[in-house]
Design a protein around this motif. Structure first.
Motif, PDB file in Angstrom:
ATOM      1  N   GLN A 284     -36.028  -4.515 -32.160  1.00  0.00           N
ATOM      2  CA  GLN A 284     -37.204  -4.015 -32.871  1.00  0.00           C
ATOM      3  C   GLN A 284     -37.760  -4.995 -33.893  1.00  0.00           C
ATOM      4  O   GLN A 284     -38.912  -4.859 -34.307  1.00  0.00           O
ATOM      5  CB  GLN A 284     -36.853  -2.698 -33.580  1.00  0.00           C
ATOM      6  N   VAL A 285     -36.973  -5.955 -34.345  1.00  0.00           N
ATOM      7  CA  VAL A 285     -37.455  -6.902 -35.358  1.00  0.00           C
ATOM      8  C   VAL A 285     -38.299  -7.990 -34.701  1.00  0.00           C
ATOM      9  O   VAL A 285     -38.375  -8.102 -33.478  1.00  0.00           O
ATOM     10  CB  VAL A 285     -36.269  -7.543 -36.108  1.00  0.00           C
ATOM     11  N   TRP A 286     -38.927  -8.817 -35.569  1.00  0.00           N
ATOM     12  CA  TRP A 286     -39.686  -9.958 -35.046  1.00  0.00           C
ATOM     13  C   TRP A 286     -39.228 -11.235 -35.735  1.00  0.00           C
ATOM     14  O   TRP A 286     -39.200 -11.279 -36.954  1.00  0.00           O
ATOM     15  CB  TRP A 286     -41.190  -9.772 -35.239  1.00  0.00           C
ATOM     16  N   PRO A 287     -38.884 -12.253 -34.944  1.00  0.00           N
ATOM     17  CA  PRO A 287     -38.743 -12.192 -33.491  1.00  0.00           C
ATOM     18  C   PRO A 287     -37.522 -11.368 -33.092  1.00  0.00           C
ATOM     19  O   PRO A 287     -36.563 -11.286 -33.866  1.00  0.00           O
ATOM     20  CB  PRO A 287     -38.570 -13.661 -33.099  1.00  0.00           C
ATOM     21  N   PRO A 288     -37.562 -10.752 -31.904  1.00  0.00           N
ATOM     22  CA  PRO A 288     -36.392  -9.996 -31.442  1.00  0.00           C
ATOM     23  C   PRO A 288     -35.148 -10.884 -31.448  1.00  0.00           C
ATOM     24  O   PRO A 288     -35.211 -12.079 -31.151  1.00  0.00           O
ATOM     25  CB  PRO A 288     -36.778  -9.576 -30.024  1.00  0.00           C
ATOM     26  N   LEU A 289     -34.018 -10.280 -31.804  1.00  0.00           N
ATOM     27  CA  LEU A 289     -32.792 -11.039 -32.038  1.00  0.00           C
ATOM     28  C   LEU A 289     -31.872 -11.045 -30.811  1.00  0.00           C
ATOM     29  O   LEU A 289     -31.483  -9.990 -30.311  1.00  0.00           O
ATOM     30  CB  LEU A 289     -32.044 -10.422 -33.224  1.00  0.00           C
ATOM     31  N   SER A 290     -31.535 -12.247 -30.351  1.00  0.00           N
ATOM     32  CA  SER A 290     -30.485 -12.382 -29.338  1.00  0.00           C
ATOM     33  C   SER A 290     -29.162 -11.942 -29.952  1.00  0.00           C
ATOM     34  O   SER A 290     -28.906 -12.175 -31.133  1.00  0.00           O
ATOM     35  CB  SER A 290     -30.367 -13.839 -28.868  1.00  0.00           C
ATOM     36  N   SER A 291     -28.311 -11.313 -29.147  1.00  0.00           N
ATOM     37  CA  SER A 291     -27.064 -10.811 -29.708  1.00  0.00           C
ATOM     38  C   SER A 291     -26.014 -10.615 -28.626  1.00  0.00           C
ATOM     39  O   SER A 291     -26.338 -10.371 -27.456  1.00  0.00           O
ATOM     40  CB  SER A 291     -27.307  -9.474 -30.432  1.00  0.00           C
ATOM     41  N   VAL A 292     -24.758 -10.733 -29.036  1.00  0.00           N
ATOM     42  CA  VAL A 292     -23.633 -10.412 -28.151  1.00  0.00           C
ATOM     43  C   VAL A 292     -23.555  -8.897 -28.028  1.00  0.00           C
ATOM     44  O   VAL A 292     -23.362  -8.199 -29.021  1.00  0.00           O
ATOM     45  CB  VAL A 292     -22.314 -10.974 -28.711  1.00  0.00           C
ATOM     46  N   ARG A 293     -23.714  -8.410 -26.820  1.00  0.00           N
ATOM     47  CA  ARG A 293     -23.717  -6.962 -26.593  1.00  0.00           C
ATOM     48  C   ARG A 293     -22.306  -6.474 -26.315  1.00  0.00           C
ATOM     49  O   ARG A 293     -21.651  -6.913 -25.363  1.00  0.00           O
ATOM     50  CB  ARG A 293     -24.629  -6.614 -25.417  1.00  0.00           C
ATOM     51  N   CYS A 294     -21.831  -5.538 -27.137  1.00  0.00           N
ATOM     52  CA  CYS A 294     -20.482  -4.981 -26.980  1.00  0.00           C
ATOM     53  C   CYS A 294     -20.495  -3.645 -26.250  1.00  0.00           C
ATOM     54  O   CYS A 294     -19.422  -3.112 -25.950  1.00  0.00           O
ATOM     55  CB  CYS A 294     -19.832  -4.804 -28.353  1.00  0.00           C
ATOM     56  N   ASP A 295     -21.686  -3.111 -25.962  1.00  0.00           N
ATOM     57  CA  ASP A 295     -21.828  -1.802 -25.323  1.00  0.00           C
ATOM     58  C   ASP A 295     -20.923  -0.788 -26.022  1.00  0.00           C
ATOM     59  O   ASP A 295     -20.049  -0.164 -25.411  1.00  0.00           O
ATOM     60  CB  ASP A 295     -21.495  -1.876 -23.833  1.00  0.00           C
ATOM     61  N   ILE A 296     -21.159  -0.642 -27.322  1.00  0.00           N
ATOM     62  CA  ILE A 296     -20.262   0.142 -28.155  1.00  0.00           C
ATOM     63  C   ILE A 296     -20.287   1.627 -27.793  1.00  0.00           C
ATOM     64  O   ILE A 296     -19.286   2.330 -27.982  1.00  0.00           O
ATOM     65  CB  ILE A 296     -20.609  -0.065 -29.647  1.00  0.00           C
ATOM     66  N   ALA A 297     -21.389   2.110 -27.236  1.00  0.00           N
ATOM     67  CA  ALA A 297     -21.438   3.518 -26.828  1.00  0.00           C
ATOM     68  C   ALA A 297     -20.460   3.776 -25.684  1.00  0.00           C
ATOM     69  O   ALA A 297     -19.687   4.744 -25.714  1.00  0.00           O
ATOM     70  CB  ALA A 297     -22.851   3.902 -26.421  1.00  0.00           C
ATOM     71  N   GLN A 298     -20.469   2.914 -24.689  1.00  0.00           N
ATOM     72  CA  GLN A 298     -19.528   3.067 -23.578  1.00  0.00           C
ATOM     73  C   GLN A 298     -18.091   2.859 -24.045  1.00  0.00           C
ATOM     74  O   GLN A 298     -17.168   3.539 -23.575  1.00  0.00           O
ATOM     75  CB  GLN A 298     -19.867   2.073 -22.458  1.00  0.00           C
TER      76      GLN A 298
END
Length: 336
Positions: A284-298
């Motif tokens: 949602q921020v600008w610029p959108p932020l690249s990030s390591v996805r941990c899929d914390i919900a799953q």
């Protein structure tokens, strides 16, 4: 007594029958006050703890599971707690949630209260600090306990540990920045004495070593404030830095603000930034932020099922487990 005391032990100690002890535990009016007091004294003296929720779970009825979180203000931990709570709810269970606010004393207090209220199991994302943090009390009570996201007790045979594969996340983020052309890459945020920082940092260091590139470790609190301050002074203190792997998304989001304040561009034409955790705000921020996805919900759903299976089967499936991670690429590090 090495093992956890049982109803039979209470009966022998107090000189009454097992059925009488059961009636006391059920608060039956059929038990005389003197006998009830005698049984209660025996339970206290031998360290017996009645786990009412575990008993009800064994009878396929509802129960309570304790969830102790170090910082519910952090969206990463809040999302984990929410997903786990919903997974428990689907099985007809309720989560007793406590926020320790990174205070080991509060953690110990909350765990003690959960034991008294008869939770069937406890899931802990530990605070850091001196002391046992309630783990010794959990061992004495014989309550199944799992450590998640952080390791607070080294006895993983008693308290299994699970987290996303932080080391692999640090590796993927660093490899990506090198592929994008970055050659002076910093690691920003996280306190250096903490295991979670060292694991996220380890992947970063291994990749740089393999590539023959120098390290630049800029540790600090894992907050937006630290990231903002660092982002504002980075062009002056380390003008050669062209890529940053941040300890978490809060540090990275703060860094975007700090760079904006001093006119430093973010992305392919300036400083490439990668966060860690992939909280909702990254997109949602600008610029959108690249990030390591941990899929914390799953991850939260998985932990709920593991703990409930442990209550039913009596055996943990592992002492350590690391869930896979991926990399979500956005404009903060790539033009594609």
């Amino acid at each position: 007594m090495e093992r956890r005391p049982t109803i039979i032990d209470v009966a022998r100690h107090s000189g009454v029958s097992k059925s009488t002890v059961s009636l006391v535990l059920q608060n039956s009016p059929a038990v005389k006050a003197e006998t009830r007091a005698q049984v209660c004294r025996s339970m206290e003296e031998i360290g017996y703890v009645y786990n009412r929720a575990a008993a009800t779970l064994r009878s396929s009825t509802t129960g309570l599971v304790g969830l102790v979180i170090n910082d519910l203000r952090n969206p990463f931990f809040a999302e984990f707690a929410t997903s786990l709570q919903m997974a428990l709810s689907e099985r007809g269970l309720a989560a007793v949630v406590a926020n320790t606010d990174e205070n080991i004393g509060t953690q110990e207090q909350m765990i003690g209260a959960m034991i008294e209220h008869g939770v069937a199991a406890v899931i802990v994302s530990p605070a850091y600090g001196e002391g046992h943090g309630g783990f010794d009390a959990l061992e004495r009570a014989g309550i199944p306990t799992m450590q998640v996201l952080r390791r607070g007790d080294a006895r993983t045979d008693l308290f299994p540990f699970a987290s996303p594969d932080y080391q692999e996340g640090g590796r993927r983020a660093t490899e990506h920045l090198i592929e994008m052309g970055a050659r002076r890459i910093a690691f920003a945020g996280g306190l250096p004495e903490r295991a979670v920082t060292l694991r996220r940092m380890q992947g970063y260091r291994e990749v740089l070593a393999d590539a023959g590139l120098p390290e630049l470790i800029l540790t600090g609190r894992s907050t937006r404030a630290f990231g903002r301050e660092l982002g504002a002074r980075l062009p002056q203190d380390h003008p050669e830095v062209d890529g940053v792997v941040c300890f978490n998304d809060l540090v990275a989001l703060g860094m975007l603000s700090g760079c904006h304040e001093v006119g430093r561009r973010i992305g392919p034409e300036g400083l490439r930034v990668v966060g860690f955790d992939d909280i909702e705000e990254c997109a949602q921020v600008w610029p959108p932020l690249s990030s390591v996805r941990c899929d914390i919900a799953q991850f939260g759903e998985k932990i709920a099922h593991v703990v409930l299976d442990r209550i039913g089967a009596g055996v943990w499936p592992y002492s350590e487990w690391f869930s896979p991670v991926s990399l979500r690429l956005r404009a903060s590090s790539t033009s594609s």
